[in-house]
Design a protein around this motif. Sequence first.
Motif, PDB file in Angstrom:
ATOM      1  N   SER A  10       1.199  -1.218  -0.204  1.00 20.21           N
ATOM      2  CA  SER A  10      -0.054   0.883   0.133  1.00 20.21           C
ATOM      3  C   SER A  10       0.887   1.362  -0.405  1.00 20.21           C
ATOM      4  N   PHE A  11       1.918   1.291   0.851  1.00 20.99           N
ATOM      5  CA  PHE A  11       3.095   2.631   1.074  1.00 20.99           C
ATOM      6  C   PHE A  11       3.829   2.335  -0.170  1.00 20.99           C
ATOM      7  N   TYR A  12       4.008   1.131  -0.759  1.00 25.82           N
ATOM      8  CA  TYR A  12       4.786   1.521  -1.903  1.00 25.82           C
ATOM      9  C   TYR A  12       4.269   1.933  -2.984  1.00 25.82           C
ATOM     10  N   THR A  13       2.516   1.861  -3.005  1.00 22.64           N
ATOM     11  CA  THR A  13       1.918   2.438  -4.428  1.00 22.64           C
ATOM     12  C   THR A  13       1.474   3.761  -4.103  1.00 22.64           C
ATOM     13  N   GLU A  14       1.319   4.191  -2.753  1.00 20.72           N
ATOM     14  CA  GLU A  14       0.900   5.037  -3.016  1.00 20.72           C
ATOM     15  C   GLU A  14       1.784   6.358  -2.634  1.00 20.72           C
ATOM     16  N   THR A  15       3.088   6.316  -2.938  1.00 23.90           N
ATOM     17  CA  THR A  15       4.216   7.409  -2.869  1.00 23.90           C
ATOM     18  C   THR A  15       5.182   6.948  -4.352  1.00 23.90           C
ATOM     19  N   MET A  16       4.774   5.765  -4.792  1.00 23.70           N
ATOM     20  CA  MET A  16       5.708   4.968  -6.100  1.00 23.70           C
ATOM     21  C   MET A  16       5.428   4.765  -7.002  1.00 23.70           C
ATOM     22  N   THR A  17       4.298   4.157  -7.400  1.00 21.36           N
ATOM     23  CA  THR A  17       3.733   3.083  -8.570  1.00 21.36           C
ATOM     24  C   THR A  17       2.749   4.419  -9.197  1.00 21.36           C
ATOM     25  N   PHE A  18       2.413   5.738  -7.889  1.00 25.29           N
ATOM     26  CA  PHE A  18       1.178   6.623  -8.383  1.00 25.29           C
ATOM     27  C   PHE A  18       1.704   7.750  -9.370  1.00 25.29           C
ATOM     28  N   GLN A  61      11.320   8.841  -4.430  1.00 25.38           N
ATOM     29  CA  GLN A  61      11.634   7.645  -3.730  1.00 25.38           C
ATOM     30  C   GLN A  61      12.638   8.185  -2.732  1.00 25.38           C
ATOM     31  N   GLN A  62      13.661  10.081  -2.893  1.00 24.06           N
ATOM     32  CA  GLN A  62      14.386  10.051  -2.318  1.00 24.06           C
ATOM     33  C   GLN A  62      13.639  10.896  -1.253  1.00 24.06           C
ATOM     34  N   GLU A  63      12.328  11.578  -0.906  1.00 20.89           N
ATOM     35  CA  GLU A  63      11.252  11.714  -0.151  1.00 20.89           C
ATOM     36  C   GLU A  63      10.980  11.294   1.039  1.00 20.89           C
ATOM     37  N   PHE A  64      10.549   9.872   0.177  1.00 17.97           N
ATOM     38  CA  PHE A  64       9.808   9.297   1.447  1.00 17.97           C
ATOM     39  C   PHE A  64      10.589   8.071   1.513  1.00 17.97           C
ATOM     40  N   PHE A  65      11.999   7.587   0.969  1.00 21.56           N
ATOM     41  CA  PHE A  65      12.312   5.975   1.483  1.00 21.56           C
ATOM     42  C   PHE A  65      13.784   7.084   2.625  1.00 21.56           C
ATOM     43  N   SER A  66      13.965   7.845   2.285  1.00 18.57           N
ATOM     44  CA  SER A  66      14.819   8.333   3.051  1.00 18.57           C
ATOM     45  C   SER A  66      15.251   8.326   4.311  1.00 18.57           C
ATOM     46  N   LYS A  67      13.816   8.160   4.674  1.00 23.82           N
ATOM     47  CA  LYS A  67      13.808   8.465   6.269  1.00 23.82           C
ATOM     48  C   LYS A  67      13.378   7.416   6.557  1.00 23.82           C
ATOM     49  N   PRO A  68      12.687   6.923   7.735  1.00 24.13           N
ATOM     50  CA  PRO A  68      11.715   5.635   7.564  1.00 24.13           C
ATOM     51  C   PRO A  68      10.319   6.572   8.239  1.00 24.13           C
ATOM     52  N   GLY A 120       7.790 -13.639  -2.049  1.00 20.36           N
ATOM     53  CA  GLY A 120       6.437 -11.718  -2.085  1.00 20.36           C
ATOM     54  C   GLY A 120       7.331 -11.407  -2.205  1.00 20.36           C
ATOM     55  N   ASP A 121       6.785  -9.384  -2.111  1.00 21.54           N
ATOM     56  CA  ASP A 121       8.011  -8.744  -2.318  1.00 21.54           C
ATOM     57  C   ASP A 121       8.190  -8.052  -0.971  1.00 21.54           C
ATOM     58  N   PHE A 122      10.240  -7.833  -0.827  1.00 20.35           N
ATOM     59  CA  PHE A 122      10.547  -7.519   0.252  1.00 20.35           C
ATOM     60  C   PHE A 122      10.727  -6.055   0.162  1.00 20.35           C
ATOM     61  N   HIS A 123      10.158  -5.134   0.799  1.00 20.17           N
ATOM     62  CA  HIS A 123       9.907  -3.681   0.133  1.00 20.17           C
ATOM     63  C   HIS A 123      11.100  -2.844   1.368  1.00 20.17           C
ATOM     64  N   GLY A 124      11.231  -4.084   2.923  1.00 16.02           N
ATOM     65  CA  GLY A 124      11.639  -3.014   3.619  1.00 16.02           C
ATOM     66  C   GLY A 124      11.963  -3.684   5.031  1.00 16.02           C
ATOM     67  N   THR A 167       8.656   0.846  13.021  1.00 21.07           N
ATOM     68  CA  THR A 167       8.959   1.787  12.330  1.00 21.07           C
ATOM     69  C   THR A 167       8.947   0.753  10.803  1.00 21.07           C
ATOM     70  N   LEU A 168       8.407   1.576   9.428  1.00 16.88           N
ATOM     71  CA  LEU A 168       8.902   1.094   8.750  1.00 16.88           C
ATOM     72  C   LEU A 168      10.269   1.818   7.925  1.00 16.88           C
ATOM     73  N   PHE A 169      10.850   0.775   7.589  1.00 18.08           N
ATOM     74  CA  PHE A 169      12.749   1.522   6.831  1.00 18.08           C
ATOM     75  C   PHE A 169      11.864   1.082   4.880  1.00 18.08           C
ATOM     76  N   MET A 170      11.929   2.042   4.233  1.00 13.48           N
ATOM     77  CA  MET A 170      11.783   1.398   2.719  1.00 13.48           C
ATOM     78  C   MET A 170      12.793   1.048   2.192  1.00 13.48           C
ATOM     79  N   LEU A 171      13.270   0.063   0.796  1.00 15.03           N
ATOM     80  CA  LEU A 171      14.476  -0.514   0.477  1.00 15.03           C
ATOM     81  C   LEU A 171      13.908   0.839  -1.200  1.00 15.03           C
ATOM     82  N   ASP A 172      14.762   0.772  -1.026  1.00 19.01           N
ATOM     83  CA  ASP A 172      15.272   1.820  -2.477  1.00 19.01           C
ATOM     84  C   ASP A 172      14.299   1.627  -3.389  1.00 19.01           C
ATOM     85  N   SER A 173      14.106  -0.118  -3.907  1.00 24.13           N
ATOM     86  CA  SER A 173      13.440  -0.896  -4.509  1.00 24.13           C
ATOM     87  C   SER A 173      13.193  -2.179  -4.244  1.00 24.13           C
TER      88      SER A 173
END
Length: 413
Positions: A236-244, A261-268, A314-318, A353-359
């Motif tokens: 859900s978070f990946y879709t709303e911040t990247m796929t959108f 990616q830089q704005e939403f994934f560089s910080k937790p 599955g997809d390892f998002h973070g 707390t979620l830590f997202m990978l770049d991809s």
Amino acid sequence: MEEAEKEPKKDASAEEFVALSDFTASGSDQLSFLCGDRLLVHARPCEDWWWAELREDMVGYVPASHLEQEEDLEDPWQDVEYFGSYGNLKLHLEMLSDRSRTEAYRQVVLNNRDFLRDKVVMDLGCGTGIISLFCAQLAQTAKVYAVEASPIVEYTRRLVRQNDCEDVVCVLQGRAEQVQLPQRVDVLLSEWMGNCLLFEFMVEAVLLARQRWLAEGGVMWPSSAALLLVPCQAHSFYTETMTFWERPYGLDFSPLQPLAQQEFFSKPKFSHVLEPQDCLSTPSEVLFLNMYTLTVQDLEEMEGQFDFLVDTPGDFHGFCAWFTVGFESLQPGGEAVQLDTGPFSEPTHWKQTLFMLDSPVSVHQGESIRGSIVLRRNPTWRRHLSITFDWVHYSPSENQYKVSSSPYLYWRY
């Protein structure tokens, strides 16, 4: 940087500056750094760009507007903002409404009321004083020193009077390193935990209070704390911040994806709600804190190891993190109390707390994700930290290893 055509030489009289915010280099002659880093400025070839050194082998041009000398910094603990945020009811409503949190402390007092009777207690960071009131009313303690540094303390005193506990509960305003008590205490109680356990570093105040005011053989509640981690999905978070950005309203906005990616994934991502089915492996404890032996110096850098076996493809998002704290029982044969802020327990206001990978990385059952997590306290802004994950993804079916590293700046303000 047009005025600086060649690399300046290092200067023995270089001045040390502190980075006020992150900077990402856009050219090979520039130097990237994070907020709180200390840099040596060797030359000022023009007003806007200076030549600086981060470490022995890392030099380059940096924007002067991002730097400040330490003596000119205002409030590196950000006390005005930090304590000010606890001076209104918003955060207190959130904490008091968290039944898992508040009931855990109430249960600790109830389970140990025979031990607590006639004992002296310090409730550090007491807020509205609810834990102090539990001690006074449920355990008949001899004295409770309710210590609070924020402006809410005036209302805490009213609440103590309103609940007829002023003979037992003494409300004191001040920080742990400043407040004065007339005696040492038998029990040091505090609800000091922040996001990802350590954020805001109230735990330092608890350690200072332990050193100054806990009697020999005294009790610490919580007695221990642990940080847990799991690799996870976050569709859900990946879709709303990247796929959108792929085709909003039928238009190609994909050039914004690197910025997103830089704005939403560089910080937790604070206050993430991890669904249990999104865990790709069994959670693992990566840090354990013994509150009787932990030191302030230990807080500067902490490292933990993890070794996850993927059991859900599955997809390892973070990575997702949360904490537990334990309260030892002081009653013979008594049961210890644990507060768990993870996805398999009752929800708390901390959530996860979620830590997202770049991809995202596609993972399959039987593969492994092993590595380390390092938490480094910001050297200047003392309530903040950086967190770095270094890990190896191994696929036995393809006999392939992929080595990765992800740094995150844990900065809320």
